[in-house]
Motif scaffolding. Structure first.
Motif, mmCIF file in Angstrom:
data_model
loop_
_atom_site.group_PDB
_atom_site.id
_atom_site.type_symbol
_atom_site.label_atom_id
_atom_site.label_comp_id
_atom_site.label_asym_id
_atom_site.label_seq_id
_atom_site.Cartn_x
_atom_site.Cartn_y
_atom_site.Cartn_z
ATOM 1 N N ALA A 190 -64.737 38.255 49.812
ATOM 2 C CA ALA A 190 -63.562 38.978 49.859
ATOM 3 C C ALA A 190 -63.026 39.225 51.465
ATOM 4 O O ALA A 190 -61.910 38.971 51.759
ATOM 5 N N MET A 248 -56.156 43.037 51.462
ATOM 6 C CA MET A 248 -57.642 43.323 51.296
ATOM 7 C C MET A 248 -57.649 44.823 50.478
ATOM 8 O O MET A 248 -58.609 44.976 49.865
ATOM 9 N N PHE A 260 -57.876 43.660 46.968
ATOM 10 C CA PHE A 260 -59.234 43.332 46.353
ATOM 11 C C PHE A 260 -60.065 44.697 46.450
ATOM 12 O O PHE A 260 -60.594 44.779 45.318
ATOM 13 N N TRP A 265 -61.618 44.873 42.803
ATOM 14 C CA TRP A 265 -63.019 44.420 42.857
ATOM 15 C C TRP A 265 -63.887 45.761 43.128
ATOM 16 O O TRP A 265 -65.104 45.615 42.637
#
Length: 162
Positions: A110, A138, A141, A145
């Motif tokens: 990432a 980001m 993500f 995630w």
């Protein structure tokens, strides 16, 4: 499910085998993406435009390549772990150790994507807009995630492990 509805009927070795196979399937996806991205990053230095990059852009490129190398290494680590530990009756330990290194690899991946995106956007747009877009990606993500899986774990922390 077991009779009490809280798990599977499997021995510790069967559980370790199942978890290992699941981990390998997950790694195949992340590994492929990391290797392709890393390959493209390696080729950038050989392009004519590389010599015209600013000091900031070159430094960002170096950081991106190093992150890509670290991500690739972490995501390939399960192969080395397995090769060194296979046949030693350490499958549960193998699964736990590789699970941690794969998690690290995904975080590094990432960061590699974010760094590469910032470099590309800085070259294409320049200025604060490139930083803003990279930060939003980001954050996206981080949401999908990390944050959402963490929230799911917290919501279901009274359930037994997999």
């Amino acid at each position: 499910m077991s009779e009490d509805g809280r798990g599977r009927h499997e021995t510790p070795n069967e559980r370790a085998d199942r978890r290992w196979n699941e981990l390998l399937q997950e790694v195949r996806v992340a590994q492929t993406g990391a290797q392709i991205l890393f390959g493209f990053l390696l080729s950038v230095v050989f392009t004519p435009r590389f010599t015209s990059l600013s000091t900031f852009e070159r430094n960002l490129y170096v950081v991106t390549v190093v992150l890509g190398a670290l991500a690739t290494g972490a995501l390939i680590a399960p192969v080395a772990y397995h090769r060194l530990l296979a046949g030693r009756r350490l499958k549960p330990e193998l699964v736990d150790a590789t699970s941690r290194v794969v998690t690290l690899g995904v975080v590094l991946l990432a960061l590699t994507v974010g760094s590469a995106l910032l470099l590309l956007l800085h070259l294409a747009l320049g200025g604060p807009l490139s930083w803003l877009i990279a930060a939003v990606v980001m954050a996206w993500f981080g949401l999908w995630w990390l944050l959402l899986p963490w929230l799911l774990l917290r919501r279901n922390d009274d359930r037994p492990g997999d």
